[in-house]
Design a protein around this motif. Structure first.
Motif, short mmCIF file in Angstrom:
data_model
loop_
_atom_site.label_atom_id
_atom_site.label_comp_id
_atom_site.label_asym_id
_atom_site.label_seq_id
_atom_site.Cartn_x
_atom_site.Cartn_y
_atom_site.Cartn_z
N ARG A 66 0.78 -1.27 0.00
CA ARG A 66 0.00 0.00 0.00
C ARG A 66 0.79 1.29 0.00
NH1 ARG A 66 -4.07 -2.80 -1.94
NH2 ARG A 66 -5.44 -3.77 -0.43
N ASN A 96 -0.27 -1.83 -7.69
CA ASN A 96 -1.47 -0.99 -7.62
C ASN A 96 -1.45 -0.05 -6.42
OD1 ASN A 96 -1.85 -3.32 -6.03
ND2 ASN A 96 -4.08 -3.25 -6.21
N THR A 154 -10.50 -4.17 -9.54
CA THR A 154 -9.83 -4.41 -8.26
C THR A 154 -9.45 -3.10 -7.59
OG1 THR A 154 -8.11 -5.72 -7.20
CG2 THR A 154 -7.49 -4.61 -9.22
N THR A 155 -8.84 -3.18 -6.42
CA THR A 155 -8.39 -1.98 -5.69
C THR A 155 -7.47 -1.15 -6.59
OG1 THR A 155 -8.47 -3.25 -3.65
CG2 THR A 155 -7.19 -1.22 -3.60
N HIS A 183 -4.31 -10.94 -12.83
CA HIS A 183 -5.56 -11.05 -12.08
C HIS A 183 -6.59 -11.45 -13.13
CE1 HIS A 183 -8.48 -9.69 -8.84
NE2 HIS A 183 -9.22 -10.14 -9.83
N HIS A 239 -3.79 -15.98 -7.71
CA HIS A 239 -4.93 -16.33 -6.85
C HIS A 239 -6.01 -17.20 -7.51
CE1 HIS A 239 -6.32 -12.68 -8.72
NE2 HIS A 239 -5.82 -11.86 -7.84
N ASN A 285 -11.17 -10.88 -3.98
CA ASN A 285 -11.31 -11.16 -5.42
C ASN A 285 -10.12 -11.95 -5.92
OD1 ASN A 285 -13.68 -9.69 -5.69
ND2 ASN A 285 -12.54 -7.78 -5.88
N HIS A 316 -6.81 -3.59 4.36
CA HIS A 316 -7.79 -2.49 4.29
C HIS A 316 -8.11 -2.11 5.73
CE1 HIS A 316 -8.55 -3.10 -0.01
NE2 HIS A 316 -8.60 -4.40 0.23
N SER A 330 -12.22 -5.51 -0.86
CA SER A 330 -11.86 -6.92 -1.06
C SER A 330 -10.42 -7.17 -0.64
CB SER A 330 -12.01 -7.30 -2.53
OG SER A 330 -13.36 -7.19 -2.90
O1 DOR Z 1 -9.32 -8.91 -3.15
C1 DOR Z 1 -8.34 -8.44 -3.68
N1 DOR Z 1 -7.74 -7.34 -3.19
N2 DOR Z 1 -7.85 -9.03 -4.75
C2 DOR Z 1 -6.86 -8.47 -5.47
O2 DOR Z 1 -6.45 -9.05 -6.43
C3 DOR Z 1 -6.32 -7.15 -5.11
C4 DOR Z 1 -6.48 -6.89 -3.69
C5 DOR Z 1 -6.24 -5.46 -3.29
O3 DOR Z 1 -5.29 -4.83 -3.79
O4 DOR Z 1 -6.97 -4.96 -2.43
#
Ligand code: DOR
Ligand code: ZN
Length: 448
Positions: A66, A96, A154-155, A183, A239, A285, A316, A330
């Motif tokens: 993060r 990301n 995704t995020t 992904h 995943h 995810n 998170h 997620s």
């Molecule tokens: O649930 C998920 N969260 N799957 C992902 O592939 C990315 C991740 C995230 O960056 O929060």
């Protein structure tokens, strides 16, 4: 780069080939000898590993720490401390973040920012989407070890690339021998099913699973397998969550396609029966599915179809995780529990012990060009070791988890095996389960 001088005595070494009693000697951070009765000449410290297992330090190929930009969720200092406590000596950090790692400038800036904060060694992915594929070569020359491509939402809301871009990306993968991690959830299908399930008024946690059924993953993997076959590129599917996707990879491998797969502890240990208990806490995810899928993933591991286990460490805030099923974020933390959970499975006979170093260390290091420096206990490799007591039981507690937001379904789980010491390049960074205050992780570039 600093390195320690250390002798680990009398342990049971676990490699992907064998288990044998031996000492391991590390000088200036590198393994210099493996054998019985090694002298302690030239070392600063001797660790007695009698009755313990000595594994290569884990290379977690899938972490979202993060930083920069999303530090309210977590940061690199907390994330790499968690890694150390979990026996992970190298993390491969996902792109990301904010800004996304989309060119060599953002890559180099991220490496510089993280280097002073890292408690373990780290490598970086770049991200690819439609408008930055031209940065592929630049990012590789600047030190990216591979790329991440998000086919589904995704995020970070990174847009999924067109089929043409996928073809281009996998052609470049073939040309430069670079692994592309995907992904793999088809964006259109995810949108279609999400709208359908939402319009039915569902608000239960399991609705998330039904909004992203297995066909989303299956179709994405079929598409990637076809393009990988025609271009010769290497598609690594992250995943994996479904039986169908495992089957596609298996078939692709038979036909000689460069297809590999990763799964994560949550797909192996949780199922859709757990939504009632954990609610949106286990929203991730792709989603966690039924027991037939879980079974297929275990089979995939045993058959060598799935070649790595990563954590998909995705912190998170507690508030973000507690929202309604459609609003909740997620993912959840995982870098610290990756080894404890898989070691437990191995010690309970669900998985051959020698598969652990392969799935958790050697294969990820090979895929992302860090091998043979990382991922193996071999003369000449970095002295990255994790020493565990297989006879101790251990409970995963919130207090043990180092994260700004220590939330995961695995809190309260009892596991067999306790991580005693984590050694990074010959320096104990965790001693007797206690994190040492040494942030000395380094940025690793690919060995092509
Ligand atoms: O649930 C998920 N969260 N799957 C992902 O592939 C990315 C991740 C995230 O960056 O929060
Ligand atoms: Zn991820």
């Amino acid at each position: 780069m600093r390195g320690g001088n250390l002798l680990v005595r009398n342990g049971l070494i676990v490699t992907s080939e064998a288990m044998f009693k031996a000492d391991v000697k590390v000088v200036d951070g590198k393994i210099v000898s493996i054998g019985e009765g090694l002298s302690n000449e030239g070392v600063d410290e001797v660790i007695d590993a009698k009755g313990m297992l000595v594994l290569p330090g884990v290379v977690d190929e899938h972490v979202h720490m993060r930083e920069p930009g999303l530090e309210f969720k977590d940061d690199f200092t907390h994330g790499t401390k968690a890694a150390a406590l979990g026996g992970v000596t190298t993390v491969i950090e996902q792109p990301n973040t904010l800004p996304p790692v989309e060119d060599s400038n953002t890559l180099l800036a991220k490496a510089k920012l993280l280097e002073g904060k890292a408690f373990v060694d780290f490598a970086l992915y770049g991200v690819l989407y439609d408008s930055n594929v031209h940065n592929f070569e630049d990012m590789i020359s600047s030190g990216a070890v591979g790329f991440k491509v998000f086919l589904g939402p995704t995020t970070g809301n990174i847009p999924p690339p067109s089929t043409g871009s996928l073809y281009h990306i996998l052609s470049l993968s073939a040309k430069h021998n670079v692994t592309i991690a995907f992904h793999a959830e088809d964006n259109d299908l995810v949108n279609y099913f999400t709208n359908k399930v939402r319009s039915e008024g569902r608000v239960d946690a399991k609705a998330h699973e039904d909004a992203r059924p297995p066909i989303c993953e299956e179709l994405a993997v079929i598409k990637l397998a076809t393009i990988a076959k025609r271009t010769g590129g290497h598609a690594h599917i992250l995943h994996l969550s479904s039986k169908e996707a495992v089957e596609v990879i298996k078939e692709g491998k038979v036909r000689g396609v460069k297809l590999t797969g990763e799964t994560c502890p949550h797909y192996l240990l949780l199922s859709n029966e757990d939504y009632v208990k954990y609610g949106t806490l286990m929203k991730v995810n792709p989603p966690i599915r039924g027991l037939t899928h879980q079974q297929a993933l275990w089979e995939g591991i045993k058959e060598g179809v799935i070649e790595t286990i990563g954590s998909d460490h995705a912190p998170h805030t507690v508030e973000e995780k507690k929202k309604s099923v459609w609003e909740a974020s997620s993912g959840f933390i995982g870098v610290q529990t990756l080894l404890p959970l898989t070691l437990d499975a191995a010690l309970k006979g669900k998985l051959q012990l020698t598969l652990l170093p392969k799935l958790l260390s050697e294969n990820p290091a090979k895929l992302f060009k860090l091998w043979p420096r990382k991922g193996v206990i071999n003369v000449g490799s970095d002295g990255d070791l994790v020493i565990v007591d297989p006879n101790e039981e251990f409970t995963i507690t919130q207090e043990w988890l180092i994260s700004k937001n220590p939330v995961t379904p695995f809190i309260g789980w009892k596991v067999r095996g306790r991580i005693k010491h984590t050694i990074l390049r010959g320096v104990p960074i965790v001693r007797d389960g206690i994190l040492q205050n040494v942030s000395q992780g380094s940025w690793l570039k690919a060995i092509f």
